[in-house]
Design an enzyme around this catalytic site. Structure first.
Site, mmCIF file in Angstrom:
data_model
loop_
_atom_site.group_PDB
_atom_site.id
_atom_site.type_symbol
_atom_site.label_atom_id
_atom_site.label_comp_id
_atom_site.label_asym_id
_atom_site.label_seq_id
_atom_site.Cartn_x
_atom_site.Cartn_y
_atom_site.Cartn_z
ATOM 1 C CD GLU A 296 -5.903 4.471 -1.009
ATOM 2 O OE1 GLU A 296 -6.015 4.917 0.147
ATOM 3 O OE2 GLU A 296 -6.821 3.871 -1.589
ATOM 4 C CE1 TYR B 192 -3.628 2.658 0.911
ATOM 5 C CE2 TYR B 192 -1.772 3.651 2.049
ATOM 6 C CZ TYR B 192 -3.040 3.754 1.513
ATOM 7 O OH TYR B 192 -3.707 4.942 1.581
#
Ligand code: GDP
Ligand code: MN
Length: 379
Positions: free
Chosen positions: A189, A101
């Site tokens: 993101e 992530y």
């Protein structure tokens, strides 16, 4: 404004972040043609503005163009968390070894952007944050200095990324940082940023939220606005230059100025009511804007009373009054209306409204109390 995965990834790619080869399709036939072009094995990904598409069946692996066509047909028929799937992204399938992530958002308390990385990628990051917060590494970036290489290194070490991937990781992190800045994002993101079996880093998912107040700087994005996720009333308000946010209460508010609108909502609550919306008609609002605002407020079936709180400075009381009268001429309503009108041309405004069936108030407290009572049917 939220961007779709394919839009976000294309922006990331502009700044040197590797993304899979892929194209967007609106029909199964298109999906098949793209899969053929890409060489067969592809992922078919629904483009809807919600998370967890994978779990909801909105992402499927296809081994051939025919399979891609079938899956596209299936996915384009889905509704994911209430949203229709209008487009699918056909991406070359990646050979995933690990999922990382990587994201940036604003940390309001720190008054700085914060970079976040985690070796536990691919899954819902909110869940990681709640259950195993130690698995998320955070680094604040000074907005004036920008992202520094040593900070990226700290992230890489923090998530125990093998040393031979550090260079690639540095490129991805800087690319994401630039995308975040250049596009005035509040979120950028990559989840997951994958490591392939050959050791390549690729962004297979992308998410961006652009600050609405900066959209004028990115007109090319505005044309791609996805209206499926926005409340219809908010879209209409935007078209009239009004700042409107729908809430769940029963007292509609029309106020000039954001601070005054907040204060109005507070005082409604203080006297036991709940605001149905936030609405700032802005400075210098004209008749047309006021009429549009009232139409939007009254479309909400929860509204049991409307409170006008107008403090005339640049905004002229007589113009607001004309706007209300114009709106009332076309809308047939028995919703009680309470008005507090002071400042520039307030006298003229009140005179204009004298014949309209409106409840007047001298102070904001009085107006709020009357609105709460009216909403309960006690006035
Ligand atoms: P989200 O569920 O909406 O966050 O969609 P993602 O794009 O993140 O996809 C969810 C999951 O599907 C990823 O974490 C991967 O495990 C898997 N996935 C996505 N793209 C690919 C791909 O190209 N190949 C493979 N094998 N899996 C993929
Ligand atoms: Mn994802």
């Amino acid at each position: 404004m939220k961007l779709h995965e394919y839009q976000s990834k294309n922006i990331f790619a502009e700044f040197g972040v590797p993304i899979p080869n892929g194209k967007i399709a609106s029909s199964p036939a298109e999906a098949k043609a793209i899969a053929k072009e890409l060489g067969g094995r592809v992922v078919v990904k629904s483009q809807v503005l919600v998370g967890g598409r994978g779990k909801a069946g909105g992402i499927k692996l296809a081994n051939s163009p025919d399979e891609a066509e079938k899956m596209a047909a299936h996915i384009l028929d889905l509704k994911i968390k209430g949203l229709p799937v209008r487009k699918v992204l056909i991406d070359e399938a990646a050979d995933i070894q690990n999922e990382i992530y990587l994201g940036i958002t604003n940390d309001r308390a720190a008054r700085k952007p914060v970079f976040m990385a985690s070796a536990a990628g691919g899954v819902d990051i909110e869940e990681v944050a709640a259950k195993t917060p130690e698995k998320i590494i955070r680094i604040h970036v000074d907005p004036l200095l920008g992202l520094q290489d040593f900070q990226v290194l700290n992230l890489a070490i923090g998530i125990e990324l093998p040393r031979n991937q550090w260079n690639q990781f540095n490129q991805v992190a800087h690319g994401l940082w630039q995308a975040y800045n250049k596009y005035d994002a509040t979120l950028a993101e990559i989840n997951p940023l994958i490591i392939t079996r050959k050791g390549q880093l690729i962004a297979v998912d992308g998410k961006m939220i652009i600050d609405d107040n900066a959209l004028f700087r990115h007109p090319e994005l505005e044309t791609e606005r996805d209206l499926d996720v926005e409340a219809e009333s908010e879209t209409e308000a935007k078209a009239h230059g009004l700042t409107y946010i729908k809430l769940d209460g029963e007292i509609g508010c029309m106020v000039n100025g954001a601070g005054l609108a907040m204060a109005t909502m507070d005082i409604i609550k203080y006297f036991g009511g709940e605001p149905a919306n936030f609405l700032d008609i802005g400075g210098g609002a004209n008749e047309e804007k006021v009429a549009a605002a009232l139409r939007i407020i009254l479309k909400d079936p929860n509204v049991k009373a409307v409170l006008f709180n107008i403090f005339g400075g640049i905004t002229r009381g007589d113009l607001v009054a004309r706007g209300i009268l114009a709106a009332l001429e076309e809308i047939n309503t028995d919703v009680p209306m309470i008005i507090r009108l002071v400042g520039t041309n307030a006298e003229e405004g009140r005179a204009l409204l004298a014949d309209a069936e409106m409840i007047t108030a001298q102070t904001l407290a009085e107006a709020a109390q009357k609105a709460v009572a009216a909403a309960k049917g006690e006035l």
